[in-house]
Scaffold this motif. Structure first.
Motif, PDB file in Angstrom:
ATOM      1  N   THR A 225     -10.976 -46.902  75.052  1.00  0.00           N
ATOM      2  CA  THR A 225     -10.215 -46.595  73.782  1.00  0.00           C
ATOM      3  C   THR A 225     -10.738 -46.772  72.653  1.00  0.00           C
ATOM      4  O   THR A 225     -11.608 -47.853  72.391  1.00  0.00           O
ATOM      5  N   LEU A 226     -10.605 -45.979  71.860  1.00  0.00           N
ATOM      6  CA  LEU A 226     -11.018 -45.997  70.412  1.00  0.00           C
ATOM      7  C   LEU A 226     -10.189 -45.388  69.850  1.00  0.00           C
ATOM      8  O   LEU A 226      -9.764 -44.590  70.217  1.00  0.00           O
ATOM      9  N   HIS A 227     -10.662 -46.084  68.538  1.00  0.00           N
ATOM     10  CA  HIS A 227      -9.088 -46.377  67.165  1.00  0.00           C
ATOM     11  C   HIS A 227      -9.811 -46.197  66.049  1.00  0.00           C
ATOM     12  O   HIS A 227     -11.096 -46.839  65.932  1.00  0.00           O
ATOM     13  N   THR A 228      -8.810 -45.523  65.488  1.00  0.00           N
ATOM     14  CA  THR A 228     -10.155 -44.945  64.287  1.00  0.00           C
ATOM     15  C   THR A 228      -9.321 -45.596  62.868  1.00  0.00           C
ATOM     16  O   THR A 228      -7.928 -45.710  62.882  1.00  0.00           O
ATOM     17  N   THR A 229     -10.498 -45.427  61.795  1.00  0.00           N
ATOM     18  CA  THR A 229      -9.029 -45.402  60.424  1.00  0.00           C
ATOM     19  C   THR A 229      -8.155 -44.506  60.220  1.00  0.00           C
ATOM     20  O   THR A 229      -8.642 -43.137  61.311  1.00  0.00           O
ATOM     21  N   PRO A 230      -7.598 -44.462  59.748  1.00  0.00           N
ATOM     22  CA  PRO A 230      -6.882 -43.060  58.945  1.00  0.00           C
ATOM     23  C   PRO A 230      -7.772 -41.935  58.418  1.00  0.00           C
ATOM     24  O   PRO A 230      -8.889 -41.679  57.774  1.00  0.00           O
TER      25      PRO A 230
END
Length: 897
Positions: A225-230
């Motif tokens: 899982t990869l979560h980014t900044t806006p």
């Protein structure tokens, strides 16, 4: 009478007919559109097939306009090349749907992708009998077709994609099949049930990418899982959090497909690791937290000594905040076979003036690349035998309660180094680095540090610059601040103290370096100020002969350089050296202030003592580009009291000239090699030679020999000491063009016994081309005639000076008019002695020949002047024609003819 039936309404039928007609028209239009797109796609597929060297097929394309614009592509196959048997890739369906109304009303600026899904993708990775794979063969073919870039492409600005929104994008039910046909019995395994999904991709909103796969298993056992900044307007993501989870996976079946270079034979992988990246990645903000770890156990590679198995362990519970300067190592353990890196403790407030350190320690053990290569043989090739031996690494916290610091020690003494074109070092030769971090400077955030390095055991000669051998002193002692790149602040290093000891010489000063931007917009600023009581650059720098001996052959040719390599460079350099020896020149009290802008270096101030005088070169410039062989320069120099004999002593084999020189030089040229200077040096030199003497030739004595032989009576050749005395002050001007120094006007000087005048020039290789007149005074005539002639005025003789300046030759000597005149003078002297006063009148009649000698010398001088003018005209014409030819060649090159 029956009731009248109501009249039937016809408009519903008409409307229905129109709708039916529209449906039929749209259906026919879509049918034709689908056919056109399919034909176009198959044409492009045929072109792609030529590039890939394998067939590309497209089964069908269907489109949709209402309620959204959609396209569906089915049964795409990238086929097998010769000998591969199975297709490289197969795609069952690609479905893309875009909202119609927003796209129409915004003229394509607002693209809302409702769904983009790839389903049923299968990629077949085949290991062929020769050990190669179909994927590696495809990569090689594409690499062969890739055009070579002459110059790096200019960096483009990120595209604004703020008008693009993707509600859902997915890869579902994909499979990567691994087929091994290298053995007699084919084997097959797969990564199956591969799903990747992205939802709500748009500018200003964080993005989540989820990947699940069944790696060599029946059910999904690998999760990422990869979560980014806006996301910014460019939609280029900045990772903020990564989660990796993997159940134990047997890697052995994948070994043959990872390439023979890796040679993986066995091993398992398991992971449960989460990384909150924060400011640890460019563009990120906030704290960083690493939790969990991974284990790769029993990794066995082909060629490992004794079949050794390699265990890799990463176990972390680390929290850090770059902005605050906090670091907490609850758990840090990294193991790579026998190599280990462990850490513990806390640091708080490192970016403040007074940090606190609690039981902090970071220790590296058995960090020996050569030993790791015993477990992982491909590392030998990667290291190229450059590094061998255990590297010592220790970082500890310490100091008093009022002054705490982090100290890092790197000991490379046990390590053998062979870094091509840089340095080498034997195991056991000293090489150490110690650095201390003591918190932030009061000016705001920049970390204070001091560092000392000892390179005594290093051989710097492989770098082909410094002639520093093992065992000779080379230490650097520096202190300053380090500001990491943050937001709009560039990375910057300020050295408030810089001390260098190299061999027996020392230098001290300050320096700074900063870098901002990237690519074509990157700017680099630096400043350097150094002082030294004494330096011998000839001893510190390698000679051409030493370089040739080091490389074992002729000097390496300089390849083409990037003409833009200095773009964005901004620098100031200042040097003060009490005594400097360089290129066999001894300079004293040298002061130099230089400024660099791109490839242009400007000398803002330069003064030095040299050859008993002083030289200043303020305003001079040199360009470092665009090519290594090109060094266009302008030299503006003022010289006072320089000893000419000393200045020429290292340039000519014999003493040529004495005296001191005051004057100005304004020269321009290209390069520093004599061949280039002889062709392209230009400018002017004007000044005065004080107390001068020509020590390579006694001109009157050289003239007297042929003249005495031409006399009608016996005479005596003048005694020669090989020196021609010049006047106390001899002003002169020289114009240099095409490597020839031409006198701006004749130089003339008068001594008690003779007067001389010369015009012409001298080439930079020392070849003379001078013509002039020597006026022999009465005392010299009496000496040559043993008192037989007693002239009342000088006798002129025309001549030329040729040959090398240190071994000049008198040529073009016409002594006949002078000999006749002197003979008549002798006869007049006899008449005067015999007849007294009456004899004087007779003598005047006889000595009329003196005027003839003068006229002859004048005529010869005028003739020589015309020859010089004609020669200069011819050289100018030749230079003009050469320039025209070069211009024509360049024009033909531009036009491609």
């Amino acid at each position: 009478m029956s009731e009248q039936q109501p009249k039937k309404k016809r408009w519903p039928y008409v409307l229905g007919g129109i709708v039916l007609l529209l449906v039929v028209v749209v259906a026919v239009a879509l049918w034709r559109l689908d056919a056109f797109l399919l034909q176009r796609a198959r044409t492009e597929a045929a072109t792609l097939a030529q590039t890939l060297g394998r067939p590309v097929e497209i089964g069908d394309i269907s489109t949709q306009l209402i309620p959204h614009v959609g396209v569906e592509v089915e049964n795409v196959v990238v086929g097998a090349a010769e000998g591969e048997q199975v297709p490289l890739a197969e795609l069952k369906e690609l479905d893309v749907a875009v909202a119609l109304w927003p796209a129409l009303t915004s003229r394509g600026q607002d693209l809302q992708v409702k769904n983009a899904e790839v389903s049923g993708l299968t990629v077949n990775v085949v290991r062929l009998p020769d050990g190669t794979t179909n994927v590696s063969r495809l990569q090689e073919k594409l690499a062969q077709q890739q055009p070579k870039e002459e110059t790096p492409p200019a960096e483009e600005q990120p595209t604004d994609l703020s008008g693009v929104r993707v509600d859902r994008a997915a890869l579902t039910d994909a499979t990567i099949r691994f087929i091994d046909r290298s053995a007699a019995q084919a084997r097959e395994l797969a990564i199956s049930d591969l799903d990747v999904e992205v939802k709500d991709l748009r500018a200003g909103k964080a993005l989540d990418v989820v990947l699940h796969a069944a790696v060599l298993a029946e059910k999904q056992n690998f999760h990422l899982t990869l979560h980014t900044t806006p996301l910014p307007a460019s939609l280029i993501p900045v990772p903020e959090r990564v989660e990796l989870k993997s159940e134990p996976i047997d890697l052995a079946p994948l070994g043959p497909f990872l390439g023979a270079e890796m040679g993986l034979q066995a091993g398992t992988l398991q992971a449960d690791w989460t990384a909150q990246l924060g400011a640890a990645v460019p563009g990120g903000t906030g704290p960083t937290h690493l939790k969990g770890g991974l284990r790769a156990q029993g990794l066995r590679f082909a060629g490992a000594e004794g079949g050794k198995a390699l265990d890799v362990v990463v176990d972390t519970d680390v929290t850090g905040d770059i902005d605050k300067g906090d670091l907490s190592l609850q758990t840090l353990r990294m193991e790579l076979g026998p190599a280990r890196l462990t850490g513990k403790g806390q640091v708080k407030g490192l970016t403040t003036e007074k940090p606190t350190v609690q039981d902090f320690e970071l220790v590296g053990q058995n960090l020996d690349p050569a030993v790791l290569a015993e477990y992982y043989p491909p590392l030998r090739k990667q290291l190229a035998n450059q590094v061998a031996g255990p590297i010592g690494l220790v970082v500890r916290g310490g100091g008093t309660q009022e002054s705490q610091a982090l100290t890092a020690e790197v000991d490379l003494t046990p390590v053998r180094l062979r870094i091509p074109e840089q340095l080498s070092k034997e195991a056991g030769a000293p090489m150490r680095l110690t650095a201390r971090l003591t918190g932030a400077a009061a000016s705001g955030g920049a970390l204070r540090f001091d560092a000392k390095s000892d390179l005594t055991g290093v051989d710097m000669r492989p770098g082909l610059l410094l002639d520093k051998r093992p065992g000779q002193t080379f230490t650097v002692d520096a202190a300053g601040t380090y500001q990491p790149e943050s937001g709009k602040k560039p990375m910057k290093v300020d050295l408030s103290r810089l001390g260098i000891a190299l061999l027996e010489y020392t230098m001290a000063g300050t320096a700074s370096y900063s870098q901002a931007g990237t690519g074509a917009k990157q700017t680099t600023a630096f400043a350097l100020a150094l002082e030294s009581p004494r330096l011998n650059a000839d001893e510190l720098l390698m000679t051409d002969e030493e370089i040739a001996a080091t490389v074992g052959g002729p000097l390496p040719e300089e390849g083409p350089d990037d003409p833009k390599r200095f773009n964005g460079m901004r620098g100031d350099m200042s040097f003060k050296i009490g005594a400097l020896r360089m290129n066999e020149l001894d300079l004293s009290n040298m002061v130099a202030d230089l400024k660099m802008v791109d490839d242009l270096i400007t000398v803002e101030r330069f003064t030095t003592g040299i050859y008993g005088g002083t030289v200043s070169a303020n305003g001079s410039t040199v360009r470092l580009g665009p090519e290594a062989a090109q060094r266009p320069f302008e030299l503006k120099a003022e010289v006072k009291g320089m000893n000419v004999a000393q200045a020429l002593s290292t340039r000519v084999p014999k003493k040529v000239l004495e005296g001191t020189f005051d004057g100005q030089m304004n020269l321009s040229g290209v390069g520093y090699e004599m061949e280039s200077l002889q062709e392209r040096l230009a400018g002017a030199i004007d000044g005065n030679l004080l107390g001068g003497a020509l020590t390579s030739l006694d001109i009157p004595a050289a003239v007297s020999g042929p003249l005495v032989k031409a006399l009608p009576f016996a005479g005596k050749v003048l005694d020669s000491d090989g020196v021609t005395e010049l006047s106390e002050q001899l002003p002169f001007g020289v114009t240099i063009k095409n490597g020839v120094a031409q006198l701006s006007k004749p130089i003339t000087w008068t001594r008690p016994d003779a007067a001389m005048s010369f015009d012409g020039g001298i080439r930079l290789d020392g070849t003379l081309d001078l013509a002039g007149t020597v006026n022999l005074g009465p005392p010299l005539i009496e000496k040559m005639t043993l008192g037989k002639a007693k002239p009342t005025e000088p006798v002129p003789v025309a001549l030329k000076l040729t040959g090398k300046a240190w071994s000049p030759e008198v040529t073009g000597l016409d002594v006949k008019p002078a000999a006749v005149a002197i003979g008549k003078m002798a006869a007049a002297s006899v008449a005067t002695e015999l007849l007294g006063d009456k004899g004087k009148e007779v003598g005047k009649i006889i000595t009329g020949g003196t005027d003839a000698a003068k006229e002859a010398a004048k005529a010869e001088a005028e003739k020589r002047q015309k020859e010089l003018e004609e020669k200069a005209r011819q050289e100018a014409e030749a230079a003009r024609k050469k320039a025209e030819e070069e211009a024509k060649k360049r024009l033909r090159g531009i036009l491609g003819r």
